[in-house]
Design a protein around this motif. Sequence first.
Motif, PDB file in Angstrom:
ATOM      1  N   GLY A 141       0.797  -1.229   0.000  1.00  0.00           N
ATOM      2  CA  GLY A 141       0.000   0.000   0.000  1.00  0.00           C
ATOM      3  C   GLY A 141       0.821   1.266   0.000  1.00  0.00           C
ATOM      4  N   THR A 142       2.126   1.159  -0.278  1.00  0.00           N
ATOM      5  CA  THR A 142       2.979   2.349  -0.298  1.00  0.00           C
ATOM      6  C   THR A 142       3.351   2.718  -1.734  1.00  0.00           C
ATOM      7  OG1 THR A 142       5.123   1.198  -0.226  1.00  0.00           O
ATOM      8  CG2 THR A 142       3.972   1.565   1.878  1.00  0.00           C
ATOM      9  N   ALA A 175      -3.453  -7.487  -7.542  1.00  0.00           N
ATOM     10  CA  ALA A 175      -2.531  -7.291  -8.661  1.00  0.00           C
ATOM     11  C   ALA A 175      -3.250  -6.708  -9.870  1.00  0.00           C
ATOM     12  CB  ALA A 175      -1.865  -8.617  -9.025  1.00  0.00           C
ATOM     13  N   MET A 176      -4.482  -7.149 -10.115  1.00  0.00           N
ATOM     14  CA  MET A 176      -5.234  -6.606 -11.244  1.00  0.00           C
ATOM     15  C   MET A 176      -5.549  -5.126 -11.022  1.00  0.00           C
ATOM     16  SD  MET A 176      -7.771  -9.696 -12.525  1.00  0.00           S
ATOM     17  CE  MET A 176      -8.596  -9.970 -10.948  1.00  0.00           C
ATOM     18  N   LYS A 177      -5.897  -4.774  -9.784  1.00  0.00           N
ATOM     19  CA  LYS A 177      -6.168  -3.367  -9.473  1.00  0.00           C
ATOM     20  C   LYS A 177      -4.902  -2.524  -9.625  1.00  0.00           C
ATOM     21  CE  LYS A 177     -10.090  -4.015  -6.346  1.00  0.00           C
ATOM     22  NZ  LYS A 177     -10.617  -3.818  -4.960  1.00  0.00           N
ATOM     23  N   LEU A 178      -3.749  -3.098  -9.253  1.00  0.00           N
ATOM     24  CA  LEU A 178      -2.481  -2.385  -9.405  1.00  0.00           C
ATOM     25  C   LEU A 178      -2.213  -2.098 -10.877  1.00  0.00           C
ATOM     26  CD1 LEU A 178       0.214  -1.268  -8.360  1.00  0.00           C
ATOM     27  CD2 LEU A 178       1.122  -3.609  -8.481  1.00  0.00           C
ATOM     28  N   HIS A 179      -2.495  -3.050 -11.743  1.00  0.00           N
ATOM     29  CA  HIS A 179      -2.286  -2.840 -13.173  1.00  0.00           C
ATOM     30  C   HIS A 179      -3.163  -1.705 -13.699  1.00  0.00           C
ATOM     31  CE1 HIS A 179       0.007  -6.555 -13.133  1.00  0.00           C
ATOM     32  NE2 HIS A 179       0.347  -6.344 -14.396  1.00  0.00           N
ATOM     33  N   GLY A 210     -13.335  -7.219 -25.517  1.00  0.00           N
ATOM     34  CA  GLY A 210     -13.830  -6.453 -24.378  1.00  0.00           C
ATOM     35  C   GLY A 210     -12.812  -6.416 -23.259  1.00  0.00           C
ATOM     36  N   SER A 211     -13.289  -6.249 -22.028  1.00  0.00           N
ATOM     37  CA  SER A 211     -12.406  -6.127 -20.869  1.00  0.00           C
ATOM     38  C   SER A 211     -12.776  -7.125 -19.790  1.00  0.00           C
ATOM     39  CB  SER A 211     -12.475  -4.705 -20.294  1.00  0.00           C
ATOM     40  OG  SER A 211     -11.746  -4.617 -19.078  1.00  0.00           O
ATOM     41  N   ARG A 212     -11.753  -7.724 -19.192  1.00  0.00           N
ATOM     42  CA  ARG A 212     -11.956  -8.612 -18.050  1.00  0.00           C
ATOM     43  C   ARG A 212     -11.753  -7.865 -16.728  1.00  0.00           C
ATOM     44  NH1 ARG A 212     -10.769 -14.178 -19.319  1.00  0.00           N
ATOM     45  NH2 ARG A 212     -10.992 -14.552 -17.075  1.00  0.00           N
ATOM     46  N   LEU A 213     -11.282  -6.623 -16.799  1.00  0.00           N
ATOM     47  CA  LEU A 213     -10.947  -5.879 -15.585  1.00  0.00           C
ATOM     48  C   LEU A 213     -11.847  -4.678 -15.327  1.00  0.00           C
ATOM     49  CD1 LEU A 213      -7.033  -5.810 -15.805  1.00  0.00           C
ATOM     50  CD2 LEU A 213      -8.512  -7.581 -14.878  1.00  0.00           C
ATOM     51  N   GLU A 214     -12.729  -4.376 -16.257  1.00  0.00           N
ATOM     52  CA  GLU A 214     -13.517  -3.152 -16.158  1.00  0.00           C
ATOM     53  C   GLU A 214     -14.284  -3.064 -14.847  1.00  0.00           C
ATOM     54  OE1 GLU A 214     -14.537   0.552 -17.144  1.00  0.00           O
ATOM     55  OE2 GLU A 214     -13.212  -0.751 -18.335  1.00  0.00           O
ATOM     56  N   GLN A 215     -14.782  -4.195 -14.352  1.00  0.00           N
ATOM     57  CA  GLN A 215     -15.587  -4.179 -13.124  1.00  0.00           C
ATOM     58  C   GLN A 215     -14.775  -3.804 -11.899  1.00  0.00           C
ATOM     59  OE1 GLN A 215     -14.774  -6.819 -14.843  1.00  0.00           O
ATOM     60  NE2 GLN A 215     -14.049  -8.471 -13.527  1.00  0.00           N
ATOM     61  N   LEU A 216     -13.436  -3.810 -12.031  1.00  0.00           N
ATOM     62  CA  LEU A 216     -12.581  -3.476 -10.891  1.00  0.00           C
ATOM     63  C   LEU A 216     -12.274  -1.993 -10.801  1.00  0.00           C
ATOM     64  CD1 LEU A 216      -9.973  -6.381 -11.079  1.00  0.00           C
ATOM     65  CD2 LEU A 216     -11.995  -6.226  -9.615  1.00  0.00           C
ATOM     66  N   ARG A 217     -12.619  -1.258 -11.827  1.00  0.00           N
ATOM     67  CA  ARG A 217     -12.350   0.185 -11.799  1.00  0.00           C
ATOM     68  C   ARG A 217     -13.259   0.865 -10.784  1.00  0.00           C
ATOM     69  NH1 ARG A 217      -9.189   1.762 -16.068  1.00  0.00           N
ATOM     70  NH2 ARG A 217      -9.078   0.301 -17.836  1.00  0.00           N
ATOM     71  N   LYS A 218     -12.686   1.819 -10.053  1.00  0.00           N
ATOM     72  CA  LYS A 218     -13.478   2.562  -9.086  1.00  0.00           C
ATOM     73  C   LYS A 218     -14.399   3.525  -9.818  1.00  0.00           C
ATOM     74  CE  LYS A 218     -10.160   2.448  -5.266  1.00  0.00           C
ATOM     75  NZ  LYS A 218      -9.363   3.270  -4.309  1.00  0.00           N
ATOM     76  N   PRO A 219     -15.681   3.549  -9.446  1.00  0.00           N
ATOM     77  CA  PRO A 219     -16.587   4.482 -10.118  1.00  0.00           C
ATOM     78  C   PRO A 219     -16.213   5.921  -9.829  1.00  0.00           C
ATOM     79  CG  PRO A 219     -17.641   3.496  -8.189  1.00  0.00           C
ATOM     80  CD  PRO A 219     -16.341   2.756  -8.409  1.00  0.00           C
TER      81      PRO A 219
END
Length: 229
Positions: A141-142, A175-179, A210-219
């Motif tokens: 988290g740093t 890791a997906m959110k980090l990407h 499409g995207s496999r990560l879109e649902q992880l994006r913060k609104p």
Amino acid sequence: MGALQNVRDKIRRKGLRRVARTLWERHVFYHWELLWMERDLVSAVPPHNLRPHKPVRLVTITEDNAVAFARHFGDRVQTMAELAREGHTGHMYLDDADNAVAFIWGSKRDYLDRHYYGCTFPVKEGEFFEFGGEMTPSYFGTRLSVDAQVNLWAAMQAQGCNKVVDVVETHNVPAMKLHLRMGYHEQGRVAHVYCLFGRWKFFRETTYSGSRLEQLRKPRAVKTAAASA
């Protein structure tokens, strides 16, 4: 008796279903999906609110200094030395006691991962494959998670690269959110790793749209204009 007690402790902490799944994947069968990601080396990293960290020192990993991993990554000393001997570019970050607290690697050529996945990751001209990024829990988290990548990108750009590629496991949500936070884009390719009885591994690749990560994006917050009187 000790092994049985260890299993009982794990069931009490994690639950029977989770422990059973871990044992199944370790000893019978598992299937990992690895999403291919990419980004250029010049676009700015999106803003973030990661916290600062204690001072660390960046050092290029060599066969001779791999001993710095002994305290926090004791089982990786030989692996780190081997990767350096093979000519890959590795950065480690040392604390004030000269112990490695984080590391990350890059390869300009096809990377044969003998230590984890067991497959070869192809690298095209002008690209480099980023792998092995890890740090001790006190640095989770740093800003080090961002700085370590940016510093490696700069080092690889100096070697003639213009793009970074890597893979991320679909079960590794952090890791997906980090990407996403680092501005990576999906290539639409999936590397599949299958392992049977902890011994035999099989590999294949598929594609998707499409995207496999879109649902992880913060609104994003939507601002509404105040109604005029």
